[in-house]
Structure formats: C-alpha cells, structure tokens
Design an enzyme around this catalytic site. Structure first.
Site, PDB file in Angstrom:
ATOM      1  CG  ASN A   9      -1.704   1.248   1.405  1.00  0.00           C
ATOM      2  OD1 ASN A   9      -1.754   2.090   0.499  1.00  0.00           O
ATOM      3  ND2 ASN A   9      -2.344   1.404   2.554  1.00  0.00           N
ATOM      4  CD1 TRP A  10       3.167   0.993  -3.062  1.00  0.00           C
ATOM      5  CD2 TRP A  10       3.230   2.294  -4.892  1.00  0.00           C
ATOM      6  NE1 TRP A  10       3.775   0.273  -4.059  1.00  0.00           N
ATOM      7  CE2 TRP A  10       3.823   1.047  -5.201  1.00  0.00           C
ATOM      8  CE3 TRP A  10       3.164   3.258  -5.897  1.00  0.00           C
ATOM      9  CZ2 TRP A  10       4.341   0.762  -6.462  1.00  0.00           C
ATOM     10  CZ3 TRP A  10       3.673   2.978  -7.150  1.00  0.00           C
ATOM     11  CH2 TRP A  10       4.266   1.744  -7.425  1.00  0.00           C
ATOM     12  CE  LYS A  11      -0.037   3.249   4.890  1.00  0.00           C
ATOM     13  NZ  LYS A  11       0.093   3.373   6.329  1.00  0.00           N
ATOM     14  CG  HIS A  95      -5.669   2.036   5.410  1.00  0.00           C
ATOM     15  ND1 HIS A  95      -5.201   2.952   6.324  1.00  0.00           N
ATOM     16  CD2 HIS A  95      -4.664   1.154   5.197  1.00  0.00           C
ATOM     17  CE1 HIS A  95      -3.954   2.639   6.641  1.00  0.00           C
ATOM     18  NE2 HIS A  95      -3.604   1.556   5.971  1.00  0.00           N
ATOM     19  CD  GLU A  97      -2.746   5.557   6.892  1.00  0.00           C
ATOM     20  OE1 GLU A  97      -2.773   5.565   5.647  1.00  0.00           O
ATOM     21  OE2 GLU A  97      -1.815   5.038   7.548  1.00  0.00           O
ATOM     22  CD  GLU A 166      -3.293  -2.268   7.411  1.00  0.00           C
ATOM     23  OE1 GLU A 166      -2.334  -2.607   6.711  1.00  0.00           O
ATOM     24  OE2 GLU A 166      -3.789  -1.132   7.354  1.00  0.00           O
ATOM     25  N   GLY A 172       2.899   2.437  10.770  1.00  0.00           N
ATOM     26  CA  GLY A 172       3.849   3.533  10.599  1.00  0.00           C
ATOM     27  C   GLY A 172       4.593   3.899  11.871  1.00  0.00           C
ATOM     28  CB  SER A 212       5.664  -1.681  11.867  1.00  0.00           C
ATOM     29  OG  SER A 212       5.251  -0.361  12.154  1.00  0.00           O
ATOM     30  N   GLY A 233       3.007  -0.908   4.208  1.00  0.00           N
ATOM     31  CA  GLY A 233       3.103   0.499   3.840  1.00  0.00           C
ATOM     32  C   GLY A 233       4.549   0.879   3.551  1.00  0.00           C
ATOM     33  N   GLY A 234       5.195   1.476   4.542  1.00  0.00           N
ATOM     34  CA  GLY A 234       6.545   2.026   4.375  1.00  0.00           C
ATOM     35  C   GLY A 234       7.531   1.118   3.649  1.00  0.00           C
TER      36      GLY A 234
HETATM   37  P1  13P Z   1       3.265   0.502   7.615  1.00  0.00           P
HETATM   38  O1  13P Z   1       3.751  -0.776   6.993  1.00  0.00           O
HETATM   39  O2  13P Z   1       3.984   1.713   7.085  1.00  0.00           O
HETATM   40  O3  13P Z   1       3.204   0.418   9.099  1.00  0.00           O
HETATM   41  O4  13P Z   1       1.745   0.697   7.112  1.00  0.00           O
HETATM   42  C1  13P Z   1       0.863  -0.345   7.242  1.00  0.00           C
HETATM   43  C2  13P Z   1      -0.369  -0.015   6.495  1.00  0.00           C
HETATM   44  O5  13P Z   1      -1.122   0.849   6.896  1.00  0.00           O
HETATM   45  C3  13P Z   1      -0.638  -0.754   5.263  1.00  0.00           C
HETATM   46  O6  13P Z   1      -1.924  -0.530   4.796  1.00  0.00           O
END
Ligand code: 13P
Length: 256
Positions: A9-11, A95, A97, A166, A172, A212, A233-234
């Site tokens: 997930n590149w956000k 998600h 967020e 999640e 993050g 993470s 994500g990251g």
């Molecule tokens: P991180 O891997 O950056 O913690 O993000 C997880 C995430 O929200 C994937 O959708």
C-alpha cells in the site's frame, strides 16, 4: 493451503514517474515468483500507467479506496467500474487512515464493499483497533463489530474478499504486533467468518497482517498459521525491501 499474499500500500507516495520506476524494478525482480500473490496499491494518479505496465505479469493492481456510487455528481470521487477500466483487481476498503481522517464509518464501508463486490473487484477489507482500545481490552469487540457491520448483508459463500488486520498502533510506528498478538486476532477473525459464513469459507479466506511489516519481521509473522500475508506500507516503497519480503515469503511457502 491458502496462497500467501504480499500487498504494497503506497498510500500518498510516488508520482507517476516514481511509480513507473518502482513498478519496473519490482516486476523485473520477481517475475519468476509463482507461489505468492503480489499486489501493488498505488495512488489513483498512477493506476492507469501501472495497469498498462502490469498486463500479463505476476503483479496485480489494487486501488486504495473507491466510492459507493458508480457514477454521478460526486466531485473528487472514483467509482468501482472506473478502477476496473484501468486494470485494478483489488480495492482496499476501510483503511484506518480513511476511518480516522475521512470519517469513514462501518455503514459507509458496508456500502463500499457491496459495490466493489458487485463489480467483480476483490476488496481488501481493513479492520483493527487503536492503542486506547487495546489497552482497555476492547480489541476483539472493535474488530468483531467492524466485520459484522462492514460485511452486513454480504452473504455469498462464494465471495472473494481479503481481510487485513491492521492494529492502528502498529501502523507507521515501527511497533509491530508480535506474531502471537497478530495470530490471536487472525484466529478470532477466522472463527467469526466460520460462524457468519461457513468453515469452508473461513478456511479459504486470506487474512493479511499490516502494521510495520518489514524484511526483518516478515518471516516470523508468516510462520503463524492464520497469517496469510502482509499489507505493507513504508517497506513497500522501495523495490529492494518489497522484493525481499516477496522472496522470503516465497521461500517459506516453498518449504511447506
Ligand atoms: P506501515 O507498513 O507503514 O506500518 O503501514 C501499514 C499499512 O497501513 C498498510 O496498509
């Protein structure tokens, strides 16, 4: 055995030029991996270009969100058929967020799930508790409600859906849930799906962990029986780390 899945997930990262570079590098590095489902989930503005580049590859395309109407005067929104038309197979729904910053409720997410499924896209439905909820012993209450309300009136036993657990406190933050903490919730989710649908259904559904995940912890998470993959994500924003996680998962499953 469920096929493992690694989804990036590149956000809100990567303009179209950066996306082209990352997609190219990923697809070159993992073209021969055939035992892992690999998904990239770029921002909307990259989807069309990425979709073209991924035709006939082993990397599938997902979107980060979609609206519950199919067309109309909804400025700024994107519909499920639009996502299909640029090559998306998956859509992330709910998600944390989106829940936190854009006020998406279980009821709204239920409408989104209905439309995504109707148009033949596969939802990656996210659930998870905040730190405060965990500390108050409410983890399961929250996750159970998110699933029951989010999946309301979706009664199809043939349904294709992916659940992503999640925990918000792990996203993050570099603070991953331990494999045991994640496994505990994954097992509860699978048991709930068995109750709501059927045992067959619950055994078939892939449940991803997100929060993470990185090349150093992917293997210990993937060894848990109810963790079928990662929503990352990251660590999905760099080709080397994303490819490393795909390859580690592939090796782990090749040994099974
Ligand atoms: P991180 O891997 O950056 O913690 O993000 C997880 C995430 O929200 C994937 O959708």
């Amino acid at each position: 055995m469920r096929t493992p899945m690694i989804a990036g997930n590149w956000k809100m990262y990567k303009d179209v030029n950066e996306a082209v570079e990352l997609v190219n590098s990923i697809k070159r590095a993992i073209f021969n991996v055939d035992n892992v489902e690999i998904i990239v989930v770029p921002p909307f503005t990259d989807l069309s270009e990425a979709g073209e580049m991924l035709i006939e590859t082993n990397v599938k395309l997902g979107a980060q969100n979609c609206f519950w109407e199919t067309e109309g005067a909804f400025t700024g929104e994107i519909s499920a058929p639009m996502l299909k038309s640029v090559g998306c197979k998956y859509v992330v729904i709910g998600h944390s967020e989106r829940r936190k910053y854009f006020g998406e409720t279980n009821e709204m997410l239920n409408k989104k799930l209905h439309v995504v499924i109707k148009y033949g896209l596969i939802p990656i439905f996210c659930v998870g508790e905040t730190l405060e909820e965990r500390e108050h012993g409410k983890t399961w209450e929250v996750v159970e409600t998110q699933i029951i309300e989010g999946m309301k009136n979706i009664l199809d036993n043939d349904l294709n859906i992916i659940i992503a657990y999640e925990p918000v406190w792990a996203i993050g933050t570099g603070k991953t849930a331990t494999p045991e903490q994640a496994q505990e919730v994954h097992k509860m989710i699978r048991d709930l799906l068995a109750k709501l649908y059927s045992v067959d259904f619950s055994e078939r559904i892939q449940i991803l962990y997100g929060g993470s995940v990185n090349p150093a912890n992917i293997e210990s998470l993937m060894k848990e029986p109810d963790i079928d993959g990662g929503l990352i994500g990251g660590a999905s924003l760099k080709s080397e780390s994303f490819v490393d996680m795909v390859k580690k998962t592939s090796w782990l499953y090749a040994k099974k």
